[in-house]
Structures are given as structure tokens and as C-alpha cells.
Write a protein that holds these residues in place. Structure first.
Motif, PDB file in Angstrom:
ATOM      1  N   PRO A 107       0.837  -1.194   0.000  1.00 20.30           N
ATOM      2  CA  PRO A 107       0.000   0.000   0.000  1.00 20.30           C
ATOM      3  C   PRO A 107       0.882   1.259   0.000  1.00 20.30           C
ATOM      4  O   PRO A 107       2.008   1.247   0.501  1.00 20.30           O
ATOM      5  CB  PRO A 107      -0.798  -0.117   1.298  1.00 20.30           C
ATOM      6  N   PRO A 108       0.345   2.342  -0.545  1.00 22.38           N
ATOM      7  CA  PRO A 108       1.130   3.585  -0.584  1.00 22.38           C
ATOM      8  C   PRO A 108       1.126   4.268   0.775  1.00 22.38           C
ATOM      9  O   PRO A 108       0.209   4.060   1.581  1.00 22.38           O
ATOM     10  CB  PRO A 108       0.381   4.434  -1.605  1.00 22.38           C
ATOM     11  N   PRO A 109       2.135   5.089   1.028  1.00 26.49           N
ATOM     12  CA  PRO A 109       2.088   5.937   2.221  1.00 26.49           C
ATOM     13  C   PRO A 109       0.869   6.855   2.128  1.00 26.49           C
ATOM     14  O   PRO A 109       0.400   7.175   1.034  1.00 26.49           O
ATOM     15  CB  PRO A 109       3.385   6.745   2.150  1.00 26.49           C
ATOM     16  N   LYS A 110       0.395   7.284   3.265  1.00 27.96           N
ATOM     17  CA  LYS A 110      -0.786   8.141   3.320  1.00 27.96           C
ATOM     18  C   LYS A 110      -0.626   9.351   2.391  1.00 27.96           C
ATOM     19  O   LYS A 110       0.391  10.031   2.415  1.00 27.96           O
ATOM     20  CB  LYS A 110      -1.025   8.604   4.749  1.00 27.96           C
ATOM     21  N   GLY A 111      -1.642   9.577   1.576  1.00 28.84           N
ATOM     22  CA  GLY A 111      -1.645  10.717   0.674  1.00 28.84           C
ATOM     23  C   GLY A 111      -0.912  10.495  -0.639  1.00 28.84           C
ATOM     24  O   GLY A 111      -0.908  11.381  -1.492  1.00 28.84           O
ATOM     25  N   GLN A 112      -0.286   9.343  -0.814  1.00 25.60           N
ATOM     26  CA  GLN A 112       0.452   9.045  -2.044  1.00 25.60           C
ATOM     27  C   GLN A 112      -0.378   8.149  -2.953  1.00 25.60           C
ATOM     28  O   GLN A 112      -1.356   7.531  -2.525  1.00 25.60           O
ATOM     29  CB  GLN A 112       1.776   8.349  -1.702  1.00 25.60           C
ATOM     30  N   LEU A 113       0.023   8.061  -4.200  1.00 25.26           N
ATOM     31  CA  LEU A 113      -0.651   7.187  -5.149  1.00 25.26           C
ATOM     32  C   LEU A 113      -0.190   5.747  -4.974  1.00 25.26           C
ATOM     33  O   LEU A 113       0.984   5.489  -4.717  1.00 25.26           O
ATOM     34  CB  LEU A 113      -0.347   7.623  -6.585  1.00 25.26           C
ATOM     35  N   GLY A 114      -1.124   4.810  -5.148  1.00 23.13           N
ATOM     36  CA  GLY A 114      -0.787   3.394  -5.185  1.00 23.13           C
ATOM     37  C   GLY A 114      -0.372   3.002  -6.592  1.00 23.13           C
ATOM     38  O   GLY A 114      -0.468   3.793  -7.539  1.00 23.13           O
ATOM     39  N   ALA A 115       0.080   1.769  -6.744  1.00 18.13           N
ATOM     40  CA  ALA A 115       0.561   1.296  -8.043  1.00 18.13           C
ATOM     41  C   ALA A 115      -0.513   1.427  -9.123  1.00 18.13           C
ATOM     42  O   ALA A 115      -0.233   1.884 -10.239  1.00 18.13           O
ATOM     43  CB  ALA A 115       1.041  -0.150  -7.929  1.00 18.13           C
ATOM     44  N   GLU A 116      -1.738   1.034  -8.821  1.00 17.05           N
ATOM     45  CA  GLU A 116      -2.815   1.140  -9.811  1.00 17.05           C
ATOM     46  C   GLU A 116      -3.051   2.587 -10.209  1.00 17.05           C
ATOM     47  O   GLU A 116      -3.249   2.894 -11.387  1.00 17.05           O
ATOM     48  CB  GLU A 116      -4.105   0.532  -9.265  1.00 17.05           C
ATOM     49  N   ASP A 175      -0.429  18.928 -17.615  1.00 16.19           N
ATOM     50  CA  ASP A 175      -0.157  17.702 -16.869  1.00 16.19           C
ATOM     51  C   ASP A 175      -0.095  18.069 -15.390  1.00 16.19           C
ATOM     52  O   ASP A 175       0.974  18.185 -14.819  1.00 16.19           O
ATOM     53  CB  ASP A 175       1.144  17.047 -17.310  1.00 16.19           C
ATOM     54  N   LEU A 176      -1.234  18.267 -14.815  1.00 17.55           N
ATOM     55  CA  LEU A 176      -1.300  18.586 -13.395  1.00 17.55           C
ATOM     56  C   LEU A 176      -2.072  17.466 -12.710  1.00 17.55           C
ATOM     57  O   LEU A 176      -3.236  17.214 -13.027  1.00 17.55           O
ATOM     58  CB  LEU A 176      -2.000  19.930 -13.174  1.00 17.55           C
ATOM     59  N   GLU A 177      -1.421  16.768 -11.797  1.00 16.87           N
ATOM     60  CA  GLU A 177      -2.044  15.605 -11.178  1.00 16.87           C
ATOM     61  C   GLU A 177      -3.375  15.922 -10.511  1.00 16.87           C
ATOM     62  O   GLU A 177      -4.268  15.088 -10.478  1.00 16.87           O
ATOM     63  CB  GLU A 177      -1.078  14.957 -10.185  1.00 16.87           C
ATOM     64  N   THR A 178      -3.544  17.132 -10.009  1.00 15.56           N
ATOM     65  CA  THR A 178      -4.810  17.456  -9.354  1.00 15.56           C
ATOM     66  C   THR A 178      -5.955  17.475 -10.353  1.00 15.56           C
ATOM     67  O   THR A 178      -7.086  17.149 -10.008  1.00 15.56           O
ATOM     68  CB  THR A 178      -4.727  18.816  -8.641  1.00 15.56           C
ATOM     69  N   ILE A 179      -5.684  17.823 -11.598  1.00 14.71           N
ATOM     70  CA  ILE A 179      -6.712  17.801 -12.625  1.00 14.71           C
ATOM     71  C   ILE A 179      -7.082  16.362 -12.954  1.00 14.71           C
ATOM     72  O   ILE A 179      -8.227  16.042 -13.212  1.00 14.71           O
ATOM     73  CB  ILE A 179      -6.232  18.546 -13.893  1.00 14.71           C
ATOM     74  N   HIS A 180      -6.122  15.482 -12.930  1.00 17.06           N
ATOM     75  CA  HIS A 180      -6.337  14.105 -13.366  1.00 17.06           C
ATOM     76  C   HIS A 180      -6.864  13.179 -12.281  1.00 17.06           C
ATOM     77  O   HIS A 180      -7.270  12.070 -12.586  1.00 17.06           O
ATOM     78  CB  HIS A 180      -5.034  13.504 -13.903  1.00 17.06           C
ATOM     79  N   ARG A 181      -6.860  13.580 -11.032  1.00 16.37           N
ATOM     80  CA  ARG A 181      -7.208  12.646  -9.958  1.00 16.37           C
ATOM     81  C   ARG A 181      -8.579  11.980 -10.143  1.00 16.37           C
ATOM     82  O   ARG A 181      -8.677  10.759 -10.015  1.00 16.37           O
ATOM     83  CB  ARG A 181      -7.106  13.338  -8.600  1.00 16.37           C
ATOM     84  N   PRO A 182      -9.645  12.715 -10.473  1.00 12.47           N
ATOM     85  CA  PRO A 182     -10.921  12.029 -10.704  1.00 12.47           C
ATOM     86  C   PRO A 182     -10.851  11.052 -11.878  1.00 12.47           C
ATOM     87  O   PRO A 182     -11.419   9.965 -11.823  1.00 12.47           O
ATOM     88  CB  PRO A 182     -11.904  13.169 -10.989  1.00 12.47           C
ATOM     89  N   GLN A 183     -10.137  11.431 -12.933  1.00  9.21           N
ATOM     90  CA  GLN A 183      -9.986  10.540 -14.083  1.00  9.21           C
ATOM     91  C   GLN A 183      -9.172   9.308 -13.690  1.00  9.21           C
ATOM     92  O   GLN A 183      -9.493   8.196 -14.096  1.00  9.21           O
ATOM     93  CB  GLN A 183      -9.312  11.279 -15.239  1.00  9.21           C
ATOM     94  N   VAL A 184      -8.139   9.498 -12.898  1.00  3.52           N
ATOM     95  CA  VAL A 184      -7.316   8.377 -12.433  1.00  3.52           C
ATOM     96  C   VAL A 184      -8.165   7.401 -11.620  1.00  3.52           C
ATOM     97  O   VAL A 184      -8.147   6.191 -11.859  1.00  3.52           O
ATOM     98  CB  VAL A 184      -6.115   8.886 -11.606  1.00  3.52           C
ATOM     99  N   ASP A 185      -8.922   7.924 -10.678  1.00  2.00           N
ATOM    100  CA  ASP A 185      -9.761   7.058  -9.848  1.00  2.00           C
ATOM    101  C   ASP A 185     -10.813   6.336 -10.685  1.00  2.00           C
ATOM    102  O   ASP A 185     -11.113   5.164 -10.443  1.00  2.00           O
ATOM    103  CB  ASP A 185     -10.411   7.868  -8.734  1.00  2.00           C
ATOM    104  N   ALA A 186     -11.366   7.016 -11.694  1.00  2.00           N
ATOM    105  CA  ALA A 186     -12.354   6.383 -12.577  1.00  2.00           C
ATOM    106  C   ALA A 186     -11.711   5.276 -13.406  1.00  2.00           C
ATOM    107  O   ALA A 186     -12.309   4.202 -13.596  1.00  2.00           O
ATOM    108  CB  ALA A 186     -12.991   7.423 -13.488  1.00  2.00           C
ATOM    109  N   LEU A 187     -10.498   5.492 -13.876  1.00  3.03           N
ATOM    110  CA  LEU A 187      -9.796   4.450 -14.640  1.00  3.03           C
ATOM    111  C   LEU A 187      -9.502   3.232 -13.779  1.00  3.03           C
ATOM    112  O   LEU A 187      -9.659   2.090 -14.226  1.00  3.03           O
ATOM    113  CB  LEU A 187      -8.489   4.998 -15.222  1.00  3.03           C
ATOM    114  N   ARG A 224       8.849   1.624  -7.320  1.00  4.23           N
ATOM    115  CA  ARG A 224       9.880   0.861  -6.595  1.00  4.23           C
ATOM    116  C   ARG A 224       9.750   1.062  -5.087  1.00  4.23           C
ATOM    117  O   ARG A 224      10.005   0.146  -4.319  1.00  4.23           O
ATOM    118  CB  ARG A 224      11.259   1.269  -7.084  1.00  4.23           C
ATOM    119  N   MET A 225       9.355   2.260  -4.674  1.00  2.00           N
ATOM    120  CA  MET A 225       9.202   2.513  -3.233  1.00  2.00           C
ATOM    121  C   MET A 225       7.986   1.793  -2.651  1.00  2.00           C
ATOM    122  O   MET A 225       7.902   1.615  -1.444  1.00  2.00           O
ATOM    123  CB  MET A 225       9.102   4.017  -2.967  1.00  2.00           C
TER     124      MET A 225
END
Length: 154
Positions: free
Chosen positions: A24-33, A63-75, A149-150
Motif C-alpha cells: 500500500p502507498p504511504p498516506k496521501g500518495q498514489l498506489g501502483a494502480e 499535466d497537473l495531477e490534481t486535474i487528473h485525480r478524478p480521471q485516475v480514480d475512474a480508470l 519501486r518505493m
């Protein structure tokens, strides 16, 4: 700008994804998926920009991760697992590499670019599209490779 170098960067990253074993990722970080989904979503944006450059049409790239977060979660929800997301990333990365290989002199086309990689990189001005692709190859993909890797327990 070299499509082969971009392909090698994706091959290394996808090799890490294929190795699996992520915790699992550290709190607040992205997981592998989420990392793989983010990269696939970003590839789609880069594909659109590259197609626009090849067609001679204006384009802005964000390319701003905050813009993509809903799209990332939907994917992540749509694809339902790392294997399916890796298949998606293989498809998007292959399409991007193929398009980049066709750029030639069009790589010098300025594209209104907005991207940020933590404290390492902050661009908010027109850049030659080939430079943006080079930054993706040298900064963006390695950053996410290191994140993956982390996530692997030692």
C-alpha cells in the motif's frame, strides 16, 4: 528527441509494473494502480497534443495531477486491477511512441505547456513539443518508476 529512448523508458517502467508485489502507498500518495492509471491518462493527453502538432493545429498541454485525480480514480475503478491497467498503459504508450517517431521537424512546434513535477520541474509557457516529450522521458516517467519501486516492500 528520440522515440527509442521514450520506448526504453516505458519498457523499464512496465517491467517494474509486471514484477508486481506492491504494498500500500504511504498516506496521501498514489498506489501502483493509480500511478499506472495516471500515466495512461497522461499518455492520452500527450497523444492528443502530438496529433495536433502533426496536423499543424494549436494545442495546450496540461499535466497537473490534481486535474487528473478524478480521471485516475475512474480508470482504476473501470479497469479493476493492475494487470488491466498495465495493458492499457502498453497501448497508450505504444501509440505515443509511434506518433513521436513521426514528429521530425514538427518537434520544434511550440505548444502552450503547463506541467509540474513536485519541486523538480514547473513549466507554464510555450515549449517546443519535442522538449515536452523529452521531459516526459527524462523526468516524468523516472519519477513514477521510483514511486513504484518505493511501493515494493523490502
Amino acid at each position: 528527441m528520440e522515440a527509442d529512448r521514450l520506448r526504453r523508458a516505458y519498457d523499464e517502467l512496465l517491467g517494474e509494473v509486471d514484477a508486481g508485489g506492491f504494498g500500500p502507498p504511504p498516506k496521501g500518495q498514489l498506489g501502483a494502480e493509480q500511478i499506472v492509471a495516471h500515466l495512461a491518462a497522461n499518455d492520452e493527453l500527450m497523444i492528443e497534443a502530438t496529433e495536433a502538432v502533426l496536423a499543424g493545429a494549436p494545442f495546450a498541454y496540461y499535466d497537473l495531477e490534481t486535474i487528473h485525480r478524478p480521471q485516475v480514480d475512474a480508470l482504476v475503478a473501470e479497469y479493476g486491477g493492475l494487470d488491466a491497467l498495465a495493458t492499457l498503459l502498453r497501448a497508450t504508450s505504444q501509440k505515443l511512441v509511434t506518433l513521436v517517431g513521426r514528429l521530425g521537424p514538427a518537434a520544434e512546434t511550440p505548444v502552450d505547456t503547463h506541467l509540474r513535477e513536485g519541486y523538480d520541474l514547473n513549466v507554464s509557457e510555450p515549449q517546443p513539443w519535442g522538449r515536452v516529450v523529452d521531459l516526459h522521458t527524462r523526468v516524468h516517467l523516472p519519477k513514477h518508476l521510483a514511486q513504484l519501486r518505493m511501493l515494493r516492500p523490502t
